[in-house]
Structure formats: C-alpha cells, structure tokens
Design a protein around this motif. Structure first.
Motif, PDB file in Angstrom:
ATOM      1  N   HIS A 189     -15.256  16.384  -4.731  1.00  0.00           N
ATOM      2  CA  HIS A 189     -14.130  16.206  -3.813  1.00  0.00           C
ATOM      3  C   HIS A 189     -12.832  16.305  -4.596  1.00  0.00           C
ATOM      4  CE1 HIS A 189     -15.242  12.289  -5.426  1.00  0.00           C
ATOM      5  NE2 HIS A 189     -14.028  11.849  -5.172  1.00  0.00           N
ATOM      6  N   ASP A 190     -11.772  16.719  -3.900  1.00  0.00           N
ATOM      7  CA  ASP A 190     -10.472  16.879  -4.544  1.00  0.00           C
ATOM      8  C   ASP A 190      -9.773  15.532  -4.643  1.00  0.00           C
ATOM      9  OD1 ASP A 190     -10.719  19.637  -4.820  1.00  0.00           O
ATOM     10  OD2 ASP A 190      -9.968  19.992  -2.787  1.00  0.00           O
ATOM     11  N   ILE A 191      -9.352  15.178  -5.839  1.00  0.00           N
ATOM     12  CA  ILE A 191      -8.577  13.958  -6.042  1.00  0.00           C
ATOM     13  C   ILE A 191      -7.736  14.132  -7.298  1.00  0.00           C
ATOM     14  CG2 ILE A 191     -10.570  12.882  -7.196  1.00  0.00           C
ATOM     15  CD1 ILE A 191      -9.389  10.155  -6.375  1.00  0.00           C
ATOM     16  N   SER A 192      -6.461  13.833  -7.200  1.00  0.00           N
ATOM     17  CA  SER A 192      -5.584  13.850  -8.365  1.00  0.00           C
ATOM     18  C   SER A 192      -5.060  12.456  -8.672  1.00  0.00           C
ATOM     19  CB  SER A 192      -4.396  14.797  -8.133  1.00  0.00           C
ATOM     20  OG  SER A 192      -3.661  14.405  -6.983  1.00  0.00           O
ATOM     21  N   SER A 193      -5.189  11.543  -7.682  1.00  0.00           N
ATOM     22  CA  SER A 193      -4.728  10.170  -7.847  1.00  0.00           C
ATOM     23  C   SER A 193      -5.355   9.294  -6.776  1.00  0.00           C
ATOM     24  CB  SER A 193      -3.200  10.093  -7.738  1.00  0.00           C
ATOM     25  OG  SER A 193      -2.748   8.748  -7.637  1.00  0.00           O
ATOM     26  N   ILE A 194      -5.583   8.051  -7.098  1.00  0.00           N
ATOM     27  CA  ILE A 194      -6.040   7.083  -6.102  1.00  0.00           C
ATOM     28  C   ILE A 194      -5.021   6.978  -4.979  1.00  0.00           C
ATOM     29  CG2 ILE A 194      -6.533   4.629  -5.720  1.00  0.00           C
ATOM     30  CD1 ILE A 194      -7.598   4.548  -8.614  1.00  0.00           C
ATOM     31  N   GLN A 195      -3.769   7.222  -5.300  1.00  0.00           N
ATOM     32  CA  GLN A 195      -2.707   7.126  -4.298  1.00  0.00           C
ATOM     33  C   GLN A 195      -2.901   8.135  -3.153  1.00  0.00           C
ATOM     34  OE1 GLN A 195       1.382   6.671  -5.654  1.00  0.00           O
ATOM     35  NE2 GLN A 195       0.670   6.302  -7.746  1.00  0.00           N
ATOM     36  N   ASN A 196      -3.669   9.199  -3.402  1.00  0.00           N
ATOM     37  CA  ASN A 196      -3.959  10.169  -2.344  1.00  0.00           C
ATOM     38  C   ASN A 196      -4.657   9.521  -1.155  1.00  0.00           C
ATOM     39  OD1 ASN A 196      -4.938  12.686  -4.789  1.00  0.00           O
ATOM     40  ND2 ASN A 196      -2.919  12.096  -4.086  1.00  0.00           N
ATOM     41  N   ILE A 228      -4.201   6.249  -0.190  1.00  0.00           N
ATOM     42  CA  ILE A 228      -3.468   5.083   0.295  1.00  0.00           C
ATOM     43  C   ILE A 228      -2.387   5.578   1.252  1.00  0.00           C
ATOM     44  CG2 ILE A 228      -2.027   3.108  -0.348  1.00  0.00           C
ATOM     45  CD1 ILE A 228      -3.378   3.122  -3.076  1.00  0.00           C
ATOM     46  N   PRO A 229      -2.315   5.037   2.469  1.00  0.00           N
ATOM     47  CA  PRO A 229      -1.308   5.500   3.441  1.00  0.00           C
ATOM     48  C   PRO A 229       0.114   5.346   2.912  1.00  0.00           C
ATOM     49  CG  PRO A 229      -2.943   4.101   4.503  1.00  0.00           C
ATOM     50  CD  PRO A 229      -3.199   3.995   3.030  1.00  0.00           C
ATOM     51  N   GLU A 230       0.999   6.249   3.354  1.00  0.00           N
ATOM     52  CA  GLU A 230       2.390   6.218   2.913  1.00  0.00           C
ATOM     53  C   GLU A 230       3.060   4.885   3.247  1.00  0.00           C
ATOM     54  OE1 GLU A 230       3.972   8.400   1.095  1.00  0.00           O
ATOM     55  OE2 GLU A 230       2.226   9.735   1.009  1.00  0.00           O
ATOM     56  N   SER A 231       2.714   4.304   4.404  1.00  0.00           N
ATOM     57  CA  SER A 231       3.320   3.030   4.793  1.00  0.00           C
ATOM     58  C   SER A 231       2.960   1.918   3.814  1.00  0.00           C
ATOM     59  CB  SER A 231       2.868   2.644   6.202  1.00  0.00           C
ATOM     60  OG  SER A 231       1.453   2.567   6.272  1.00  0.00           O
ATOM     61  N   THR A 232       1.779   1.986   3.238  1.00  0.00           N
ATOM     62  CA  THR A 232       1.354   0.986   2.254  1.00  0.00           C
ATOM     63  C   THR A 232       1.989   1.270   0.898  1.00  0.00           C
ATOM     64  OG1 THR A 232      -0.761   0.674   3.402  1.00  0.00           O
ATOM     65  CG2 THR A 232      -0.634  -0.061   1.112  1.00  0.00           C
ATOM     66  N   LYS A 233       2.024   2.542   0.511  1.00  0.00           N
ATOM     67  CA  LYS A 233       2.629   2.895  -0.785  1.00  0.00           C
ATOM     68  C   LYS A 233       4.101   2.514  -0.845  1.00  0.00           C
ATOM     69  CE  LYS A 233       1.152   7.246  -0.941  1.00  0.00           C
ATOM     70  NZ  LYS A 233       0.917   8.602  -1.492  1.00  0.00           N
ATOM     71  N   ALA A 234       4.774   2.527   0.302  1.00  0.00           N
ATOM     72  CA  ALA A 234       6.191   2.179   0.333  1.00  0.00           C
ATOM     73  C   ALA A 234       6.427   0.714  -0.030  1.00  0.00           C
ATOM     74  CB  ALA A 234       6.768   2.469   1.715  1.00  0.00           C
ATOM     75  N   LEU A 235       5.383  -0.100   0.072  1.00  0.00           N
ATOM     76  CA  LEU A 235       5.528  -1.534  -0.207  1.00  0.00           C
ATOM     77  C   LEU A 235       5.379  -1.867  -1.686  1.00  0.00           C
ATOM     78  CD1 LEU A 235       3.294  -2.931   2.706  1.00  0.00           C
ATOM     79  CD2 LEU A 235       5.791  -2.652   2.685  1.00  0.00           C
ATOM     80  N   TYR A 236       4.865  -0.916  -2.483  1.00  0.00           N
ATOM     81  CA  TYR A 236       4.509  -1.209  -3.871  1.00  0.00           C
ATOM     82  C   TYR A 236       5.162  -0.239  -4.852  1.00  0.00           C
ATOM     83  CZ  TYR A 236       0.785  -4.241  -2.062  1.00  0.00           C
ATOM     84  OH  TYR A 236       0.086  -5.227  -1.419  1.00  0.00           O
ATOM     85  N   ASP A 237       5.433  -0.741  -6.053  1.00  0.00           N
ATOM     86  CA  ASP A 237       5.691   0.118  -7.201  1.00  0.00           C
ATOM     87  C   ASP A 237       4.328   0.467  -7.781  1.00  0.00           C
ATOM     88  OD1 ASP A 237       8.559   0.074  -7.201  1.00  0.00           O
ATOM     89  OD2 ASP A 237       8.484  -1.971  -7.980  1.00  0.00           O
ATOM     90  N   MET A 238       4.076   1.764  -8.043  1.00  0.00           N
ATOM     91  CA  MET A 238       2.758   2.191  -8.499  1.00  0.00           C
ATOM     92  C   MET A 238       2.852   3.028  -9.771  1.00  0.00           C
ATOM     93  SD  MET A 238       0.761   3.147  -4.960  1.00  0.00           S
ATOM     94  CE  MET A 238       0.395   1.879  -3.751  1.00  0.00           C
ATOM     95  N   ILE A 239       1.910   2.797 -10.661  1.00  0.00           N
ATOM     96  CA  ILE A 239       1.812   3.550 -11.914  1.00  0.00           C
ATOM     97  C   ILE A 239       0.392   4.099 -12.026  1.00  0.00           C
ATOM     98  CG2 ILE A 239       1.879   3.439 -14.431  1.00  0.00           C
ATOM     99  CD1 ILE A 239       3.881   1.159 -14.200  1.00  0.00           C
ATOM    100  N   ASP A 240       0.257   5.394 -12.323  1.00  0.00           N
ATOM    101  CA  ASP A 240      -1.050   6.025 -12.520  1.00  0.00           C
ATOM    102  C   ASP A 240      -1.326   6.236 -14.005  1.00  0.00           C
ATOM    103  OD1 ASP A 240      -1.647   6.160  -9.880  1.00  0.00           O
ATOM    104  OD2 ASP A 240      -1.412   8.323  -9.667  1.00  0.00           O
TER     105      ASP A 240
END
Length: 206
Positions: free
Chosen positions: A127-134, A136-148
């Motif tokens: 399966h295609d994946i470049s990040s776990i963030q792929n 996670i919904p945008e509404s949830t990502k907006a709540l957090y600072d994230m580092i890959d």
C-alpha cells in the motif's frame, strides 16, 4: 472498525493503579473444528498452534504516574496493534486519538514480512504510504504540531504529535485558574509545559 473479529479479551488491573488488556483478533471469523473431526483433516497441527498462528492482537497498557515533588500527574497509555492480511491499524487512528483526548502522541507504524503478487513476486509493502499523517484527518492534524521521522527503505514510519492549544483549566483537579494567583498560574503552567516538552522530545529539560 479495522475489519477484525474479536476472539478473546484478557485484562488485568493493577494496585494501586494501571491496567493491561490484550485482545486477540482475526481477519475473518474462525470456525471451530470439533476435536473428533481433527483426525479427518490431514496435516492439521494441534488446535492451539493453528489458532495462535492465525491471529493478530491488540494490547493496551496504562501507566498513571504522580511526580512527588512537582505535583504533576501524567497518564500514559501504550497501544500496540499487530495485524495481518487486509485489516490495518491505520484505520483506527482517528478513533484512538479522540478517544484518549491526548496531549502528546508517539505513533509508530512498521510493515513487516512480505506477501506475493499474482505473479508470485514478493511484495514487501502493498500500500502507498509516505507518512502516518496520510491517515489522520485534516481536522485532527490542525490540532497538533507534528514531526515525522521515517526510514522509507525499511518501511518504518514514526510521527510525534503535541497538542497546540493550552488551557490551564484542563490540567487542574478540584480548582480552576480563577482561584489562583498570577504567580501560581505562571509556576504551574511552566511546570506543565516542561513536563510536556520532556515527553514530546524524549529527554529531560534543564
């Protein structure tokens, strides 16, 4: 949610606090074979071996802690989801994040082993994946600072998340910030943010 069937749940509470839970799951429903029919199935291994090889699992361990000098309580939950076949733990990320209402998250995802395509060529990731963030919904990502931190050649993905918003009232028990003096607010806020930074960066802060 991830398309798995729950087969068994084992749980243990600890004194004074904490718990461990293990959930045994399978990709599809398991049909129990009566023991008298096992001898009619050539090459069948003992039931316990077959059953264990066919399953995936979910484990949850909790670690509530209290800092004796700072007076800060932390609650840590470690969740491990191991799956095979078409069921994927990535489908449950949104649910898990909001269920625990967490401030700091460390998410690891690793694709292990291999399968085959229709031409019998080995597939080490299907399966295609470049990040776990792929996942996670945008509404949830907006709540957090994230580092890959990812190792693509080894199919290892790592994401750290820290909640952006900070409201002191969410961290007080039996009190609200209106009851505190400005010095108390500054002191408690500083200690809390240091605690959160240490957990997020994985090291003690000076």
């Amino acid at each position: 949610m991830i398309g798995a069937h729950v087969l068994n749940i084992a749980k243990q509470d600890y004194v004074p606090q904490g718990a461990s839970v293990t959930v045994l799951i399978s990709e599809g429903p398991v049909v129990e074979v009566p023991k008298e029919q096992l001898k009619e199935l050539p090459g069948t291994l003992p039931e316990s071996v077959v059953m264990q090889l066919d399953k995936s699992h979910i484990t949850v361990h909790t670690y509530p802690e209290y800092h004796p000098s700072e007076g800060i309580s932390t609650f840590r939950a470690d969740i491990d989801v191991s799956t095979c076949g078409e069921i994927s733990p990535l489908k449950a990320l949104h649910y898990l994040i909001h269920s625990f209402d967490t401030d700091i998250m460390t998410i690891d995802y690793r694709v292990r082993g291999f399968t085959h395509d229709i031409n019998e060529k080995k597939l080490f990731i299907d399966h295609d994946i470049s990040s776990i963030q792929n996942y996670i919904p945008e509404s949830t990502k907006a709540l957090y600072d994230m580092i890959d931190v990812n190792v693509y050649e080894e199919h290892i993905f790592h994401t750290k998340c820290r909640l952006k918003a900070f409201d002191l009232d969410n961290y007080l028990f039996g009190h609200t910030k209106v009851e505190l003096s400005p010095d108390q607010i500054r002191g408690i806020t500083s200690r809390l943010k240091t605690e959160m930074d240490e957990i997020f960066y994985g090291k003690n802060m000076a």
